[in-house]
Scaffold this motif. Structure first.
Motif, PDB file in Angstrom:
ATOM      1  N   VAL A  32      -6.720   0.279  -3.496  1.00 57.06           N
ATOM      2  CA  VAL A  32      -5.725   0.995  -4.309  1.00 57.06           C
ATOM      3  C   VAL A  32      -4.415   0.219  -4.366  1.00 57.06           C
ATOM      4  O   VAL A  32      -3.814   0.047  -5.439  1.00 57.06           O
ATOM      5  N   LEU A  33      -3.958  -0.263  -3.211  1.00 59.79           N
ATOM      6  CA  LEU A  33      -2.692  -0.992  -3.175  1.00 59.79           C
ATOM      7  C   LEU A  33      -2.765  -2.277  -3.988  1.00 59.79           C
ATOM      8  O   LEU A  33      -1.788  -2.659  -4.650  1.00 59.79           O
ATOM      9  N   ARG A  34      -3.908  -2.939  -3.972  1.00 61.43           N
ATOM     10  CA  ARG A  34      -4.034  -4.163  -4.772  1.00 61.43           C
ATOM     11  C   ARG A  34      -3.872  -3.842  -6.259  1.00 61.43           C
ATOM     12  O   ARG A  34      -3.148  -4.519  -6.980  1.00 61.43           O
ATOM     13  N   ALA A  35      -4.538  -2.783  -6.731  1.00 59.03           N
ATOM     14  CA  ALA A  35      -4.413  -2.400  -8.139  1.00 59.03           C
ATOM     15  C   ALA A  35      -2.990  -1.942  -8.459  1.00 59.03           C
ATOM     16  O   ALA A  35      -2.420  -2.301  -9.497  1.00 59.03           O
ATOM     17  N   LEU A  36      -2.399  -1.155  -7.552  1.00 61.10           N
ATOM     18  CA  LEU A  36      -1.046  -0.648  -7.776  1.00 61.10           C
ATOM     19  C   LEU A  36      -0.036  -1.780  -7.847  1.00 61.10           C
ATOM     20  O   LEU A  36       0.783  -1.852  -8.777  1.00 61.10           O
ATOM     21  N   PHE A  37      -0.082  -2.688  -6.880  1.00 67.51           N
ATOM     22  CA  PHE A  37       0.902  -3.773  -6.876  1.00 67.51           C
ATOM     23  C   PHE A  37       0.627  -4.814  -7.957  1.00 67.51           C
ATOM     24  O   PHE A  37       1.564  -5.439  -8.443  1.00 67.51           O
ATOM     25  N   ILE A  78       2.930   2.178 -19.404  1.00 68.82           N
ATOM     26  CA  ILE A  78       1.813   2.789 -18.678  1.00 68.82           C
ATOM     27  C   ILE A  78       0.488   2.393 -19.325  1.00 68.82           C
ATOM     28  O   ILE A  78      -0.475   2.025 -18.648  1.00 68.82           O
ATOM     29  N   LEU A  79       0.439   2.451 -20.659  1.00 68.13           N
ATOM     30  CA  LEU A  79      -0.790   2.085 -21.364  1.00 68.13           C
ATOM     31  C   LEU A  79      -1.144   0.618 -21.126  1.00 68.13           C
ATOM     32  O   LEU A  79      -2.324   0.268 -21.015  1.00 68.13           O
ATOM     33  N   ARG A  80      -0.132  -0.226 -21.018  1.00 71.84           N
ATOM     34  CA  ARG A  80      -0.363  -1.648 -20.740  1.00 71.84           C
ATOM     35  C   ARG A  80      -1.048  -1.831 -19.384  1.00 71.84           C
ATOM     36  O   ARG A  80      -1.869  -2.730 -19.203  1.00 71.84           O
ATOM     37  N   GLN A  81      -0.725  -0.962 -18.427  1.00 77.57           N
ATOM     38  CA  GLN A  81      -1.286  -1.045 -17.077  1.00 77.57           C
ATOM     39  C   GLN A  81      -2.468  -0.104 -16.877  1.00 77.57           C
ATOM     40  O   GLN A  81      -2.974   0.022 -15.764  1.00 77.57           O
ATOM     41  N   LEU A  82      -2.914   0.542 -17.936  1.00 82.70           N
ATOM     42  CA  LEU A  82      -3.919   1.594 -17.812  1.00 82.70           C
ATOM     43  C   LEU A  82      -5.189   1.155 -17.068  1.00 82.70           C
ATOM     44  O   LEU A  82      -5.687   1.916 -16.222  1.00 82.70           O
ATOM     45  N   PRO A  83      -5.738  -0.038 -17.322  1.00 85.92           N
ATOM     46  CA  PRO A  83      -6.949  -0.416 -16.562  1.00 85.92           C
ATOM     47  C   PRO A  83      -6.727  -0.387 -15.046  1.00 85.92           C
ATOM     48  O   PRO A  83      -7.613   0.038 -14.287  1.00 85.92           O
ATOM     49  N   ARG A  84      -5.549  -0.804 -14.609  1.00 85.72           N
ATOM     50  CA  ARG A  84      -5.268  -0.789 -13.168  1.00 85.72           C
ATOM     51  C   ARG A  84      -5.128   0.639 -12.655  1.00 85.72           C
ATOM     52  O   ARG A  84      -5.630   0.975 -11.575  1.00 85.72           O
ATOM     53  N   PHE A  85      -4.462   1.503 -13.429  1.00 87.70           N
ATOM     54  CA  PHE A  85      -4.308   2.890 -13.007  1.00 87.70           C
ATOM     55  C   PHE A  85      -5.657   3.621 -13.018  1.00 87.70           C
ATOM     56  O   PHE A  85      -5.929   4.455 -12.157  1.00 87.70           O
ATOM     57  N   LEU A  86      -6.513   3.304 -13.991  1.00 83.56           N
ATOM     58  CA  LEU A  86      -7.844   3.912 -14.026  1.00 83.56           C
ATOM     59  C   LEU A  86      -8.678   3.450 -12.831  1.00 83.56           C
ATOM     60  O   LEU A  86      -9.480   4.228 -12.297  1.00 83.56           O
ATOM     61  N   ALA A  87      -8.487   2.212 -12.411  1.00 85.34           N
ATOM     62  CA  ALA A  87      -9.197   1.720 -11.220  1.00 85.34           C
ATOM     63  C   ALA A  87      -8.800   2.516  -9.985  1.00 85.34           C
ATOM     64  O   ALA A  87      -9.643   2.845  -9.138  1.00 85.34           O
ATOM     65  N   ILE A  88      -7.499   2.850  -9.882  1.00 79.59           N
ATOM     66  CA  ILE A  88      -7.036   3.675  -8.758  1.00 79.59           C
ATOM     67  C   ILE A  88      -7.667   5.060  -8.833  1.00 79.59           C
ATOM     68  O   ILE A  88      -8.163   5.598  -7.835  1.00 79.59           O
TER      69      ILE A  88
END
Length: 197
Positions: A32-37, A78-88
């Motif tokens: 989670v932290l890897r995707a978040l950061f 947020i939409l730009r980072q959506l794949p990372r947030f969906l991974a979390i």
């Protein structure tokens, strides 16, 4: 270089009380932290401030922050980072919900005045770069007449920021039942450093 900054932040916050509460399993928390950061380093590099400290070409410290009006993220960011947030969300829906509850509690206590947001400060053990990175942000804030807002769940960190001129605006509260205590702090422009810093 950004990948190494992410790795430093993951290592620094792996045992952070809020993340341990939200994501009790260490492998899950690390993922989670890897995707978040990944998301936050990319976003602050584009829309905020990303200060990195190096020693002999090795990254030993990082500070992620946003100027007034740049935090929280806009919908397009947020939409730009959506794949990372969906991974979390896929890794730990419950943990993501707890982080969202914490964020909502913090937003209720955020001051209305314009301010910079100090998000994440990390330094490799023994390098003593946290003070240098924090001072760089404080100089920039003072030059622009900004206050600096921050949250921490670490009492030692709270004391560090008090010595840097920050004042408590919320003293040790649970952002949701069972959450670790959070201290919210604000540093006003020109606030001096304590004598013993």
């Amino acid at each position: 270089m950004l990948d190494k900054t992410v790795a430093l932040l993951v290592d620094a916050f792996l045992d952070s009380p809020l993340f341990v509460t939200a994501f009790p399993s260490e492998p899950t928390r690390e993922s989670v932290l890897r995707a978040l950061f990944d998301a936050l380093v990319d976003d602050t590099a584009r829309f905020g401030g990303l200060h990195i400290a190096c020693c002999d070409a090795v990254i030993v410290g990082a500070l992620l922050w946003y100027g007034p009006g740049a935090y929280p993220m806009t919908l397009s960011r947020i939409l730009r980072q959506l794949p990372r947030f969906l991974a979390i969300a896929a890794t730990s829906p419950r943990g993501l919900l707890e982080l969202r509850r914490a964020q909502q509690a913090f937003e209720l206590r955020r001051p209305q005045e314009p301010h910079a947001q100090a998000c994440w400060l990390a330094g490799r053990a023994g390098e003593r770069v946290g003070m240098q990175l924090a001072r760089a942000l404080m100089r920039e804030a003072d030059n622009n007449n900004w206050s600096i807002y921050l949250e921490t769940q670490n009492e030692r960190t709270k004391n560090f920021y008090r010595r840097m001129g920050c004042e408590l605006i919320a003293d040790g509260f649970e952002c949701f039942p069972g959450a670790p205590l959070t201290w919210i702090m604000l540093r006003r422009p020109g606030a001096g450093l304590a004598r013993h810093v």
